[in-house]
Write an enzyme that holds these catalytic residues in place. Structure first.
Site, short mmCIF file in Angstrom:
data_model
loop_
_atom_site.label_atom_id
_atom_site.label_comp_id
_atom_site.label_asym_id
_atom_site.label_seq_id
_atom_site.Cartn_x
_atom_site.Cartn_y
_atom_site.Cartn_z
N ASN A 125 -11.14 -2.74 -4.97
CA ASN A 125 -10.42 -1.61 -5.95
C ASN A 125 -11.10 -1.29 -7.37
O ASN A 125 -10.52 -0.12 -7.80
CB ASN A 125 -8.81 -2.00 -6.36
CG ASN A 125 -7.96 -2.12 -4.97
OD1 ASN A 125 -7.17 -2.88 -5.02
ND2 ASN A 125 -8.27 -1.00 -4.22
N ASP A 147 0.70 -1.30 -0.05
CA ASP A 147 -0.01 -0.07 0.13
C ASP A 147 0.88 1.28 0.07
O ASP A 147 2.06 1.23 0.74
CB ASP A 147 -0.81 0.06 1.24
CG ASP A 147 -2.21 1.11 1.03
OD1 ASP A 147 -2.22 1.38 0.04
OD2 ASP A 147 -2.74 1.24 2.17
C1 IPE Z 1 -5.31 -2.59 -0.15
O1 IPE Z 1 -5.17 -1.63 -0.56
C2 IPE Z 1 -5.48 -3.29 -1.57
C3 IPE Z 1 -4.18 -3.44 -2.08
C4 IPE Z 1 -2.95 -3.18 -1.71
C5 IPE Z 1 -4.14 -4.02 -3.51
P1 IPE Z 1 -6.37 -0.32 -0.37
O2 IPE Z 1 -5.61 0.96 -0.47
O3 IPE Z 1 -7.02 -0.51 -1.47
O4 IPE Z 1 -7.14 -0.19 0.89
P2 IPE Z 1 -8.03 0.76 1.71
O5 IPE Z 1 -8.93 1.12 0.76
O6 IPE Z 1 -7.12 1.48 2.38
O7 IPE Z 1 -8.38 -0.10 2.79
C1 IPE Z 2 -1.80 0.34 -3.39
O1 IPE Z 2 -1.48 1.58 -3.26
C2 IPE Z 2 -1.85 -0.09 -4.95
C3 IPE Z 2 -3.48 -0.50 -5.05
C4 IPE Z 2 -4.22 -0.72 -4.17
C5 IPE Z 2 -3.60 -0.92 -6.25
P1 IPE Z 2 -2.85 2.81 -3.21
O2 IPE Z 2 -2.99 3.04 -4.58
O3 IPE Z 2 -3.66 2.33 -2.43
O4 IPE Z 2 -1.95 3.89 -2.57
P2 IPE Z 2 -2.62 4.81 -1.33
O5 IPE Z 2 -3.15 4.20 -0.32
O6 IPE Z 2 -3.63 5.73 -2.18
O7 IPE Z 2 -1.44 5.84 -1.16
MG MG Z 3 -4.40 2.42 -0.42
#
Ligand code: IPE
Ligand code: IPE
Ligand code: MG
Length: 240
Positions: A66, A18
């Site tokens: 997502n 993340d």
């Molecule tokens: C979890 O991260 C999913 C992945 C890393 C692929 P998210 O960024 O989607 O999770 P939330 O929305 O902060 O819980």
């Molecule tokens: C994790 O990074 C990757 C996916 C969930 C695909 P994020 O896109 O959630 O990054 P933040 O949480 O917005 O920084």
């Molecule tokens: Mg995230």
């Protein structure tokens, strides 16, 4: 402090990668720039596994939730996954990595599904590191899909309802070939599991670290693993 003799390595590490979006935002760049940097980080972490005693590595790439992101981010991610798999195919072979995917493939496009099948097939006999990529994965969705398959076996008379126990249900999960994770790491400072490996992590240890995923180096990985090695796991039993 756990005595040195009790320091153990984590056989199966699962990572919630993340923080790509925030990493890009800090640089005034679009979110996809962060996802690209995040994807580049994966090879170094996979490569570090054998020396760190990690036999199984599972990474969360895209969750069933997502899809709620903008259409352009989702399309960018899907295109990145396609390019990533095609580009890494040979490095997986060179590193002796066996690649598997978990998650529901039905919603993914045909071209991506074909690449996923190809890399699984090509790397199936590799045994140095087992890399599992969670793509369109959600823990609740996985349990629901497993239950559907299990119910079909019951309905057809192949399985008796009385025979259903934890081991039976686990056989229907996407992770049926994997051991349970010993350690789940989440980067970026968020302390939640966001629907990742709900069933499998019943006794996993968790590490929530502030580093954003594109900054997660093999050195940071080694540090997190050494902290894990000092933890005492009890699995519900009394203190040894
Ligand atoms: C979890 O991260 C999913 C992945 C890393 C692929 P998210 O960024 O989607 O999770 P939330 O929305 O902060 O819980
Ligand atoms: C994790 O990074 C990757 C996916 C969930 C695909 P994020 O896109 O959630 O990054 P933040 O949480 O917005 O920084
Ligand atoms: Mg995230």
């Amino acid at each position: 402090m756990v005595p040195q003799s009790k320091v153990t390595s984590a056989n199966h590490v699962a990572i919630i990668m993340d923080g790509n979006g925030r990493w890009a935002q800090q640089r005034g760049r679009p979110r996809l720039f962060g996802h690209q940097a995040g994807a580049r980080r994966v090879r170094e972490i996979v490569e570090a596994c054998p020396d760190l005693g990690v036999e199984y590595l599972t990474i969360f790439a895209f969750s069933t939730e997502n899809w709620k992101r903008t259409q352009s981010e989702v399309a960018g991610l899907m295109s990145l996954f396609r390019r990533y798999i095609a580009k890494e195919m040979q490095s997986f072979m060179r590193m002796g990595v066996c690649v598997r995917f978990i998650g529901d493939r039905v919603r993914l496009d045909e071209k991506l599904r074909q690449l996923m099948d190809d890399v699984e097939h090509l790397t199936r006999n590799n045994g140095r590191t087992n890399l599992t990529i969670a793509l369109n994965y959600g823990g609740r969705d996985e349990v629901a899909r497993a239950t559907q398959r299990l119910a079909r076996e019951v309905a057809s008379g192949k399985l008796s309802p009385d025979a259903v126990d934890e081991t039976t249900l686990a056989r229907f999960l996407d992770t049926c070939l994997l051991p349970d994770p010993d350690l789940v790491i989440r980067t970026s400072g968020e302390a939640r599991i966001s629907n990742f490996l709900l069933w499998q992590s019943a006794y996993a240890e968790y590490e929530f670290i502030d580093t954003l995923w594109p900054d997660f180096t093999a050195d940071v990985f080694a540090q997190v693993l050494s902290q894990f090695g000092r933890r005492e796991r009890r699995f519900g039993a009394d203190v040894a």
